[in-house]
Design a protein around this motif. Structure first.
Motif, PDB file in Angstrom:
ATOM      1  N   LEU A 184       0.818  -1.369  -0.124  1.00 35.38           N
ATOM      2  CA  LEU A 184       0.137   0.047  -0.004  1.00 35.38           C
ATOM      3  C   LEU A 184       0.946   1.155  -0.114  1.00 35.38           C
ATOM      4  CD1 LEU A 184      -2.919   1.512   0.201  1.00 35.38           C
ATOM      5  CD2 LEU A 184      -2.387   1.239   2.648  1.00 35.38           C
ATOM      6  N   LEU A 185       1.033   1.948  -1.015  1.00 37.56           N
ATOM      7  CA  LEU A 185       1.770   2.934  -1.291  1.00 37.56           C
ATOM      8  C   LEU A 185       0.902   4.272  -0.300  1.00 37.56           C
ATOM      9  CD1 LEU A 185       2.645   3.168  -5.056  1.00 37.56           C
ATOM     10  CD2 LEU A 185       3.998   2.795  -3.221  1.00 37.56           C
ATOM     11  N   LEU A 186       1.811   5.194   0.199  1.00 38.89           N
ATOM     12  CA  LEU A 186       1.178   6.336   1.118  1.00 38.89           C
ATOM     13  C   LEU A 186       1.812   7.556   0.661  1.00 38.89           C
ATOM     14  CD1 LEU A 186      -0.174   5.884   4.578  1.00 38.89           C
ATOM     15  CD2 LEU A 186       1.140   7.918   3.910  1.00 38.89           C
ATOM     16  N   ASP A 187       1.040   8.932   0.583  1.00 33.28           N
ATOM     17  CA  ASP A 187       1.402   9.728   0.160  1.00 33.28           C
ATOM     18  C   ASP A 187       0.801  11.021   0.854  1.00 33.28           C
ATOM     19  OD1 ASP A 187       3.512  11.646  -0.983  1.00 33.28           O
ATOM     20  OD2 ASP A 187       3.100  11.393  -2.855  1.00 33.28           O
ATOM     21  N   ASP A 188       1.101  12.194   0.706  1.00 29.91           N
ATOM     22  CA  ASP A 188       0.233  13.335   0.959  1.00 29.91           C
ATOM     23  C   ASP A 188      -1.110  13.544   0.211  1.00 29.91           C
ATOM     24  OD1 ASP A 188       2.127  14.496  -0.741  1.00 29.91           O
ATOM     25  OD2 ASP A 188       2.321  16.317   0.243  1.00 29.91           O
ATOM     26  N   ILE A 189      -0.807  13.914  -1.194  1.00 27.61           N
ATOM     27  CA  ILE A 189      -1.782  14.037  -2.026  1.00 27.61           C
ATOM     28  C   ILE A 189      -1.871  13.323  -3.363  1.00 27.61           C
ATOM     29  CG2 ILE A 189      -1.878  16.514  -1.207  1.00 27.61           C
ATOM     30  CD1 ILE A 189      -0.215  17.401  -3.637  1.00 27.61           C
ATOM     31  N   TYR A 190      -2.768  13.433  -3.949  1.00 25.71           N
ATOM     32  CA  TYR A 190      -3.121  12.600  -5.301  1.00 25.71           C
ATOM     33  C   TYR A 190      -3.500  13.769  -6.109  1.00 25.71           C
ATOM     34  CZ  TYR A 190      -4.506   9.051  -8.540  1.00 25.71           C
ATOM     35  OH  TYR A 190      -4.454   8.299  -9.843  1.00 25.71           O
ATOM     36  N   THR A 191      -2.941  14.103  -7.127  1.00 26.48           N
ATOM     37  CA  THR A 191      -3.367  15.073  -8.239  1.00 26.48           C
ATOM     38  C   THR A 191      -3.754  14.449  -9.323  1.00 26.48           C
ATOM     39  OG1 THR A 191      -1.271  15.810  -8.558  1.00 26.48           O
ATOM     40  CG2 THR A 191      -2.593  17.292  -6.949  1.00 26.48           C
ATOM     41  N   THR A 192      -2.761  14.528 -10.454  1.00 28.77           N
ATOM     42  CA  THR A 192      -2.958  13.557 -11.589  1.00 28.77           C
ATOM     43  C   THR A 192      -2.657  12.159 -11.271  1.00 28.77           C
ATOM     44  OG1 THR A 192      -0.528  14.034 -12.349  1.00 28.77           O
ATOM     45  CG2 THR A 192      -2.125  15.807 -12.962  1.00 28.77           C
ATOM     46  N   GLY A 193      -2.120  11.738 -10.214  1.00 31.22           N
ATOM     47  CA  GLY A 193      -1.603  10.309 -10.044  1.00 31.22           C
ATOM     48  C   GLY A 193      -0.324   9.897 -10.836  1.00 31.22           C
ATOM     49  N   THR A 219      -7.288  15.679  -5.565  1.00 34.57           N
ATOM     50  CA  THR A 219      -7.955  16.783  -6.198  1.00 34.57           C
ATOM     51  C   THR A 219      -9.104  16.475  -7.097  1.00 34.57           C
ATOM     52  OG1 THR A 219      -5.682  17.715  -6.576  1.00 34.57           O
ATOM     53  CG2 THR A 219      -7.336  18.405  -8.263  1.00 34.57           C
ATOM     54  N   MET A 220     -10.188  16.821  -6.733  1.00 41.12           N
ATOM     55  CA  MET A 220     -11.339  16.360  -7.180  1.00 41.12           C
ATOM     56  C   MET A 220     -11.652  16.522  -8.623  1.00 41.12           C
ATOM     57  SD  MET A 220     -12.307  15.213  -4.502  1.00 41.12           S
ATOM     58  CE  MET A 220     -13.863  14.375  -4.758  1.00 41.12           C
ATOM     59  N   SER A 221     -10.857  17.470  -9.291  1.00 37.64           N
ATOM     60  CA  SER A 221     -11.043  17.747 -10.873  1.00 37.64           C
ATOM     61  C   SER A 221     -10.642  16.394 -11.392  1.00 37.64           C
ATOM     62  CB  SER A 221     -10.428  18.983 -11.053  1.00 37.64           C
ATOM     63  OG  SER A 221      -9.053  18.894 -10.928  1.00 37.64           O
ATOM     64  N   LEU A 223     -11.046  13.143 -10.730  1.00 35.09           N
ATOM     65  CA  LEU A 223     -11.514  11.998 -10.424  1.00 35.09           C
ATOM     66  C   LEU A 223     -12.232  11.318 -11.630  1.00 35.09           C
ATOM     67  CD1 LEU A 223     -13.410  12.590  -6.864  1.00 35.09           C
ATOM     68  CD2 LEU A 223     -11.431  11.162  -7.387  1.00 35.09           C
ATOM     69  N   PRO A 224     -12.836  12.046 -12.598  1.00 35.82           N
ATOM     70  CA  PRO A 224     -13.683  11.522 -13.719  1.00 35.82           C
ATOM     71  C   PRO A 224     -12.526  10.760 -14.470  1.00 35.82           C
ATOM     72  CG  PRO A 224     -14.534  13.550 -13.258  1.00 35.82           C
ATOM     73  CD  PRO A 224     -13.164  13.542 -12.391  1.00 35.82           C
ATOM     74  N   ASN A 225     -11.264  11.188 -14.656  1.00 33.57           N
ATOM     75  CA  ASN A 225     -10.029  10.690 -15.578  1.00 33.57           C
ATOM     76  C   ASN A 225      -9.066  10.225 -14.997  1.00 33.57           C
ATOM     77  OD1 ASN A 225     -11.427  12.239 -17.848  1.00 33.57           O
ATOM     78  ND2 ASN A 225     -11.013  13.988 -16.564  1.00 33.57           N
ATOM     79  N   LEU A 226      -9.256   9.180 -13.884  1.00 34.06           N
ATOM     80  CA  LEU A 226      -8.094   8.571 -13.004  1.00 34.06           C
ATOM     81  C   LEU A 226      -7.560   7.890 -14.071  1.00 34.06           C
ATOM     82  CD1 LEU A 226      -9.743   7.937  -9.704  1.00 34.06           C
ATOM     83  CD2 LEU A 226      -7.832   9.755 -10.175  1.00 34.06           C
ATOM     84  N   GLU A 227      -7.935   6.944 -15.035  1.00 33.87           N
ATOM     85  CA  GLU A 227      -7.391   6.084 -15.692  1.00 33.87           C
ATOM     86  C   GLU A 227      -6.633   6.699 -16.824  1.00 33.87           C
ATOM     87  OE1 GLU A 227      -7.096   2.775 -15.084  1.00 33.87           O
ATOM     88  OE2 GLU A 227      -8.289   3.064 -13.336  1.00 33.87           O
ATOM     89  N   ARG A 228      -6.969   7.926 -17.158  1.00 32.80           N
ATOM     90  CA  ARG A 228      -6.392   8.460 -18.515  1.00 32.80           C
ATOM     91  C   ARG A 228      -5.261   9.593 -17.863  1.00 32.80           C
ATOM     92  NH1 ARG A 228     -11.526  10.596 -21.224  1.00 32.80           N
ATOM     93  NH2 ARG A 228     -12.126  10.613 -18.940  1.00 32.80           N
ATOM     94  N   SER A 229      -5.530  10.269 -16.624  1.00 35.51           N
ATOM     95  CA  SER A 229      -4.552  11.385 -16.289  1.00 35.51           C
ATOM     96  C   SER A 229      -3.187  10.853 -16.036  1.00 35.51           C
ATOM     97  CB  SER A 229      -5.178  11.936 -14.914  1.00 35.51           C
ATOM     98  OG  SER A 229      -4.996  10.780 -14.207  1.00 35.51           O
TER      99      SER A 229
END
Length: 229
Positions: A184-193, A219-221, A223-229
């Protein structure tokens, strides 16, 4: 010495009132009561905390408002003691979800030059407190940042992917003996991934299973593109 310093600061705060780093008002805890309430307004609803995908993402809150400010305060204003409450909130939410068996927690590393400049890796501190609360095993030396990279926030999504190509290598612990349990990786933030995907790809290329990534905020913006970002 740095780690001892922030532990002493934390212990001192239990006895003496300190200033809340977000508003500078007197506080008995890491955050004052008002700021703690504002931070909890950033918490995602349980159904929104878990995002499935090729690399599943679990996030405590939305990377906005008071939570975004708190993470910046932790990383850039020398407040390592803030990692503890943030990681405990993340662990509480993690434990409230149904999770698989044993996982090994691996903090996503920063390059040694940035660590020397900052004095700590925020992901290390978050992972330490997360594991303290969740009782999951921690492996600090699972990954290494082998290349110094340009600051991600200055780049586009495509540039971030290129910037992080070959940025990680398995750490000495995993080179010596790969973990028997998924990571399980752990970090502070997830933006584009991009950072999390690069770290996960490195481990998977070496036959190490990666369950997902847990972060304090995302970053919520994106979310719809997690696989492509």
């Amino acid at each position: 010495m740095r780690r001892l310093g922030w532990h002493l600061r934390e212990l001192t705060g239990l006895v003496l009132k300190t200033c809340c780093p977000l508003c500078q008002r007197s506080a008995n805890q890491a955050f004052c009561l008002d700021c703690s309430r504002r931070l909890h307004r950033c918490q995602l609803a349980p159904a929104a905390q878990w995002q499935p995908g090729t690399l599943p993402v679990f996030a405590w809150g939305s990377y906005s408002g008071s939570l975004k400010r708190a993470i910046a305060c932790l990383k850039y204003e020398n407040n390592p003691q803030l990692a503890r409450p943030l990681a405990h909130w993340l662990a509480q939410s993690w434990l409230s979800h149904s999770r698989p068996g044993r996982l090994t927690v691996v903090p996503i590393p920063i390059h040694v030059s940035k660590r020397k400049q900052r004095g700590f890796n925020q992901a290390d501190l978050l992972a330490e407190s997360f594991c303290e609360f969740s009782r999951l095993p921690l492996e600090r030396q699972g990954l290494e940042r082998s290349q110094a990279t340009t600051a991600q926030f200055t780049l586009s999504a495509a540039e971030r992917e290129q910037n992080l190509a070959n940025a990680f290598t398995p750490g000495p612990a995993f080179r010596k003996k790969p973990p028997a349990s998924p990571v399980l990786l752990l970090d502070d933030i997830y933006t584009t991934g991009a950072t999390a995907r690069s770290a996960a790809q490195t481990l998977r290329q070496h036959g190490i299973r990666v369950y997902g990534v847990a972060v304090v905020a995302r970053t919520m913006s994106y979310l719809p593109n997690l696989e492509r970002s």
